[in-house]
Design a protein around this motif. Structure first.
Motif, PDB file in Angstrom:
ATOM      1  N   MET A   1       0.832  -1.221   0.000  1.00 44.83           N
ATOM      2  CA  MET A   1       0.000   0.000   0.000  1.00 44.83           C
ATOM      3  C   MET A   1       0.864   1.268   0.000  1.00 44.83           C
ATOM      4  N   LEU A   2       2.012   1.201   0.704  1.00 43.29           N
ATOM      5  CA  LEU A   2       2.876   2.383   0.779  1.00 43.29           C
ATOM      6  C   LEU A   2       4.050   2.294  -0.195  1.00 43.29           C
ATOM      7  N   LYS A   3       4.217   1.142  -0.808  1.00 41.10           N
ATOM      8  CA  LYS A   3       5.391   0.919  -1.670  1.00 41.10           C
ATOM      9  C   LYS A   3       5.464   1.964  -2.792  1.00 41.10           C
ATOM     10  N   GLY A   4       6.632   2.564  -2.941  1.00 46.22           N
ATOM     11  CA  GLY A   4       6.835   3.535  -4.013  1.00 46.22           C
ATOM     12  C   GLY A   4       6.435   4.958  -3.667  1.00 46.22           C
ATOM     13  N   LYS A   5       5.847   5.138  -2.481  1.00 45.92           N
ATOM     14  CA  LYS A   5       5.503   6.508  -2.044  1.00 45.92           C
ATOM     15  C   LYS A   5       6.763   7.206  -1.534  1.00 45.92           C
ATOM     16  N   THR A   6       6.662   8.527  -1.352  1.00 45.92           N
ATOM     17  CA  THR A   6       7.796   9.288  -0.805  1.00 45.92           C
ATOM     18  C   THR A   6       7.357  10.011   0.472  1.00 45.92           C
ATOM     19  N   ALA A   7       8.207   9.918   1.488  1.00 48.68           N
ATOM     20  CA  ALA A   7       7.898  10.574   2.768  1.00 48.68           C
ATOM     21  C   ALA A   7       9.012  11.535   3.164  1.00 48.68           C
ATOM     22  N   ILE A   8       8.599  12.683   3.708  1.00 45.81           N
ATOM     23  CA  ILE A   8       9.538  13.585   4.382  1.00 45.81           C
ATOM     24  C   ILE A   8       9.449  13.285   5.877  1.00 45.81           C
ATOM     25  N   ILE A   9      10.599  13.072   6.517  1.00 44.46           N
ATOM     26  CA  ILE A   9      10.612  12.892   7.970  1.00 44.46           C
ATOM     27  C   ILE A   9      11.501  13.988   8.556  1.00 44.46           C
ATOM     28  N   THR A  10      10.919  14.949   9.252  1.00 41.05           N
ATOM     29  CA  THR A  10      11.759  15.993   9.848  1.00 41.05           C
ATOM     30  C   THR A  10      12.394  15.450  11.134  1.00 41.05           C
ATOM     31  N   GLY A  11      13.612  15.894  11.412  1.00 41.09           N
ATOM     32  CA  GLY A  11      14.337  15.361  12.573  1.00 41.09           C
ATOM     33  C   GLY A  11      14.554  13.867  12.438  1.00 41.09           C
ATOM     34  N   GLY A  12      14.830  13.433  11.206  1.00 44.03           N
ATOM     35  CA  GLY A  12      14.926  11.987  10.921  1.00 44.03           C
ATOM     36  C   GLY A  12      16.305  11.395  11.138  1.00 44.03           C
ATOM     37  N   SER A  13      17.215  12.187  11.697  1.00 42.56           N
ATOM     38  CA  SER A  13      18.594  11.696  11.812  1.00 42.56           C
ATOM     39  C   SER A  13      18.834  10.862  13.062  1.00 42.56           C
ATOM     40  N   ARG A  14      17.895  10.866  13.990  1.00 38.76           N
ATOM     41  CA  ARG A  14      18.067  10.056  15.207  1.00 38.76           C
ATOM     42  C   ARG A  14      16.723   9.873  15.905  1.00 38.76           C
ATOM     43  N   GLY A  15      16.744   9.091  16.973  1.00 32.66           N
ATOM     44  CA  GLY A  15      15.580   8.948  17.849  1.00 32.66           C
ATOM     45  C   GLY A  15      14.328   8.460  17.123  1.00 32.66           C
ATOM     46  N   ILE A  16      13.209   9.069  17.475  1.00 32.30           N
ATOM     47  CA  ILE A  16      11.914   8.643  16.927  1.00 32.30           C
ATOM     48  C   ILE A  16      11.887   8.835  15.416  1.00 32.30           C
ATOM     49  N   GLY A  17      12.460   9.949  14.933  1.00 34.09           N
ATOM     50  CA  GLY A  17      12.464  10.216  13.486  1.00 34.09           C
ATOM     51  C   GLY A  17      13.222   9.143  12.717  1.00 34.09           C
ATOM     52  N   GLU A  18      14.352   8.731  13.246  1.00 38.87           N
ATOM     53  CA  GLU A  18      15.125   7.660  12.600  1.00 38.87           C
ATOM     54  C   GLU A  18      14.300   6.364  12.540  1.00 38.87           C
ATOM     55  N   ALA A  19      13.642   6.043  13.647  1.00 37.40           N
ATOM     56  CA  ALA A  19      12.842   4.812  13.682  1.00 37.40           C
ATOM     57  C   ALA A  19      11.700   4.872  12.664  1.00 37.40           C
ATOM     58  N   ILE A  20      11.077   6.041  12.526  1.00 40.40           N
ATOM     59  CA  ILE A  20       9.979   6.177  11.545  1.00 40.40           C
ATOM     60  C   ILE A  20      10.548   6.045  10.132  1.00 40.40           C
ATOM     61  N   ALA A  21      11.700   6.669   9.882  1.00 40.67           N
ATOM     62  CA  ALA A  21      12.316   6.568   8.547  1.00 40.67           C
ATOM     63  C   ALA A  21      12.578   5.102   8.203  1.00 40.67           C
ATOM     64  N   CYS A  22      13.137   4.364   9.145  1.00 39.88           N
ATOM     65  CA  CYS A  22      13.472   2.953   8.875  1.00 39.88           C
ATOM     66  C   CYS A  22      12.203   2.107   8.716  1.00 39.88           C
ATOM     67  N   GLU A  23      11.204   2.368   9.556  1.00 35.55           N
ATOM     68  CA  GLU A  23       9.948   1.608   9.454  1.00 35.55           C
ATOM     69  C   GLU A  23       9.281   1.851   8.093  1.00 35.55           C
TER      70      GLU A  23
END
Ligand code: NAI
Length: 242
Positions: free
Chosen positions: A1-23
């Motif tokens: 369902m999400l495959k091929g979409k693009t997401a912006i994650i602010t503060g994505g370099s560590r912590g919760i943002g990093e986990a969301i980026a990886c998920e």
């Protein structure tokens, strides 16, 4: 369902943002990581997403609190990725102190980053979402935005503001296929809560433990796919704010 979409994650370099980026990357989403200063960490997250999940990932330095910088950054991301489908406003700071003694700068900085930062990205991404007739915004608030917290009046105000922003944007954009939700985490183990290890409030968590960044990332993935959910504030707090 999400495959091929693009997401912006602010503060994505560590912590919760990093986990969301990886998920999100694990679900096939291409990732634009927004970072404030630590290029090395942001690039590490991108490499992890690319290597482990075969998605495209790129890091962008951007102070979320500056309207024009965010405008330029969003335009650069659009040029690189084609378009944007998901926006996660996660960047946030604290500058704690009792309200009666708080410096003006401590109030302004927290509001500019946590609340205006989210507005800036929503403002500059919405045009694309409207054009695409789809879009998903996830704002990372906090349980203190629901309950208040002594010593965090600036932070709680920014997070309560974020919840008001979430519901208003959800109402404005629902008819155009754009959803906007918030997550209200409780105590999550990250750099931000490093100094909280002996906070007596931890003993009051009904589920008996601090949260992990993955707990919040799973909730973000749920909101990214929950097509009939908008204007919601999802607590991920082990029950502490119920
Ligand atoms: P963190 O301090 O580990 O990460 C925050 C991120 O935001 C960093 O990548 C930082 O570089 C970025 N950032 C800060 N100011 C920025 C700016 N002006 N421009 C661009 N990026 C900026 O924090 P953590 O714990 O991962 O928190 C992430 C979000 O979750 C924050 O919004 C925080 O308020 C919220 N939250 C965290 C909780 C926790 O227990 N850790 C609880 C409730 C909410």
């Amino acid at each position: 369902m999400l495959k091929g979409k693009t997401a912006i994650i602010t503060g994505g370099s560590r912590g919760i943002g990093e986990a969301i980026a990886c998920e999100f990357a694990s679900l096939g989403v291409n990732i634009a990581v927004i970072y404030a200063g630590n290029k090395q960490d942001a690039e590490k997250v991108c490499q992890k997403c690319e290597k482990n999940y075969g998605v495209k990932a790129k890091a962008y330095q951007c102070d979320v609190s500056i309207f024009e910088t965010v405008k330029e950054t969003v335009a650069n991301i659009r040029d690189e990725f084609g378009t944007i489908h998901i926006l996660v406003n996660n960047a946030g700071i604290t500058s704690d102190g009792l309200c009666a003694m708080m410096k003006e700068d401590a109030f302004d900085k927290v509001i500019s980053t946590n609340l205006k930062g989210a507005f800036n990205f929503i403002r500059h991404c919405t045009g694309m979402f409207l054009k695409n007739r789809e879009g998903c915004i996830i704002n990372i608030a906090s349980v203190v935005g629901l309950t208040g917290n002594a010593g965090q009046s600036n932070y709680a105000a920014s997070k309560a503001g974020l919840i008001g922003l979430t519901k208003s944007v959800a109402k404005e954009l629902a008819s155009r296929g754009i959803r906007c939700n918030a997550i209200a985490p409780g105590f999550i183990r990250t750099d931000m809560t490093e100094s909280q290890a002996d906070n007596p409030l931890l003993a009051a968590i009904p589920l008996g433990r601090m949260g992990e960044t993955a707990d919040v990332a799973k909730a973000a993935a749920y909101l990214a796919t929950a097509q009939y959910v908008t204007g919601e504030v999802l607590r991920v707090d082990g029950g502490i704010a119920m």
